[in-house]
Design a protein around this motif. Sequence first.
Motif, PDB file in Angstrom:
ATOM      1  N   UNK A 490       0.821  -1.207   0.000  1.00  0.00           N
ATOM      2  CA  UNK A 490       0.000   0.000   0.000  1.00  0.00           C
ATOM      3  C   UNK A 490       0.853   1.255   0.000  1.00  0.00           C
ATOM      4  N   UNK A 491       2.051   1.161   0.560  1.00  0.00           N
ATOM      5  CA  UNK A 491       2.929   2.330   0.680  1.00  0.00           C
ATOM      6  C   UNK A 491       3.595   2.665  -0.643  1.00  0.00           C
ATOM      7  N   UNK A 492       4.037   1.680  -1.388  1.00  0.00           N
ATOM      8  CA  UNK A 492       4.867   1.926  -2.568  1.00  0.00           C
ATOM      9  C   UNK A 492       4.187   2.799  -3.632  1.00  0.00           C
ATOM     10  N   UNK A 493       2.866   2.641  -3.917  1.00  0.00           N
ATOM     11  CA  UNK A 493       2.278   3.443  -5.005  1.00  0.00           C
ATOM     12  C   UNK A 493       1.773   4.823  -4.614  1.00  0.00           C
ATOM     13  N   UNK A 494       1.998   5.284  -3.388  1.00  0.00           N
ATOM     14  CA  UNK A 494       1.338   6.515  -2.938  1.00  0.00           C
ATOM     15  C   UNK A 494       1.826   7.762  -3.684  1.00  0.00           C
TER      16      UNK A 494
END
Length: 576
Positions: A490-494
Amino acid sequence: MNTKRSRTNVELENLLRQLGLALEASGIGIWQHNIAKNQTRWDEQLKAIYGVPKAPLDVIWLDSVHPDDLAPTNAVFLRAIETKSDYASEFRIIRPDGVVRYLRSRARYFVDASGDPCFVGAEWDVTDDVLLNKELERSREEARLAADHDHLTGLLNRRSFDFALAEFARKESAKVTLFHIDVDHFKEINDRFGHAVGDFVLCHVSKILLNAISAGGVAARLGGDEFAILIPEDEGARIDAVLDHIQESLGNPIPVGDQTLIVRCSIGVASAASADFAKLLSHSDLALYHAKRNGRNRAAVFSDEMASALANERQLAQDLRSGLALGQIRPFYQVQVDARSLRINGVEALARWHHPTRGILAPSHFLSLAASNGLVAELDDVILKAVLSDMESSAALAGIRVSVNLSADRLDDPEWITRLGSFDIPPGRLSFELIETIFLDSLSDQVRENIQTIKSFGIDIEIDDLGSGHASLLGLLELRPDRVKIDRQLVMPILQSVPSRRLVSSLVDIARALDMEVIAEGVETLDHAQVLAGLGVHTLQGYAFGRPQSFADLTARLEQEEASELRRADAGCASQ
């Protein structure tokens, strides 16, 4: 002379009377047959045996013989007449009252005073003996059946299976395919539905296996929920046909009370010529293991590559046992930083295996191996003890919280909780990160109690992978962990995805509403760090701030940063 003759006649009469009594007592009937005149004389005892009050010269013997015995019995008698030899036979008769009796008949050929060829013989009822022998033979057959077959399913048992395999091996150039079958999750079926249903399932599988084999094949129950079938050929089409039949038949649900149950099986297949039969069981067992490991409800055919991979895995498992005992498993530490100041405020301990020939191995290389070999508990203990030792030996770690991964099944072990209380753990310094959070929706009373005990020791609880679907909101509300970690996926594409940022923001809001700190893992860049800090995340972890490192390297980094802080402080004082 007359007196002597009278005495002789009296003695003869006495002898005849005694002989008659003896014959009557013995139940033996006497007959005489004049071959030339085709006349038969029966005594009263023989008439009683046959149940007929016939006249002395009536020929009724063949009329009484059982139809199934008539031809062979008469043939024996005619042969004796033809060869003028003694006669011996056994046959059944049907009495006028419909009762069937078994008789034994013996006779001797002779020529009477008139020169006629004759037989004189005796017959006696052997029904009780015959029926007793039949019963004994039936008992012996049942005993043989019980010794050779499984009592529940009727299939061959392990002993008979081994014998059948040995019989195949005696044939030159014989080829056999062995299907090794296990019922998937059979223990759960027994636990959920009871042993009666478990037995029904075993019988259900047995019928399917029997129907799958043709003439010459063998089906056996080797024990428990383990079955095997042998097919005397190794043609690929035949193997496929058997597998298709088994798997299609298993797809049909079976009724269990007011429910239905679909039984699944894992199957290992191996083929061999007679010279290699000794390896057949081990090969099929390996293929079965491969089928189970890859998700069950499937078949796997043995290959040399499979054997090589398993050999490597088993060697690695043995190495892991040795590595745990020899201290080769050590924690590496990845730093966690405050999202605002970017200063280190925690570290996560991650297991690393210093393998003597393969170098340093991450958990992805051995964690599943530890689980399948029952070594997870020992692995947890080794890492925890090493972390506590490191915490005690380093002043640089004094203000740093250390997070240690913990498998969920340890929380259901009261003995481990008791042992945990014997450690000298500084309050507020250690945190357990639960790496299997699927259980949150069904916490047992034992787990609830153990979690409260852990918290009473001053140890924090963290939940990993928030947002992955494992940690439900109800579970979080009940467990009330001290902090949660947002999953790296969830963190990588923010940076590029607005919906991802909104989702992370919502998760942060939920955690804050429950008074939980939020850690974001998988932070790759400082741009990620800036966005996450703006969303309210408390702590950041990822390659942007450091990869997992040894305790010595961590200590050096902490000491260096502490020295830098002192220099900055001194410079600030000097500028004033």
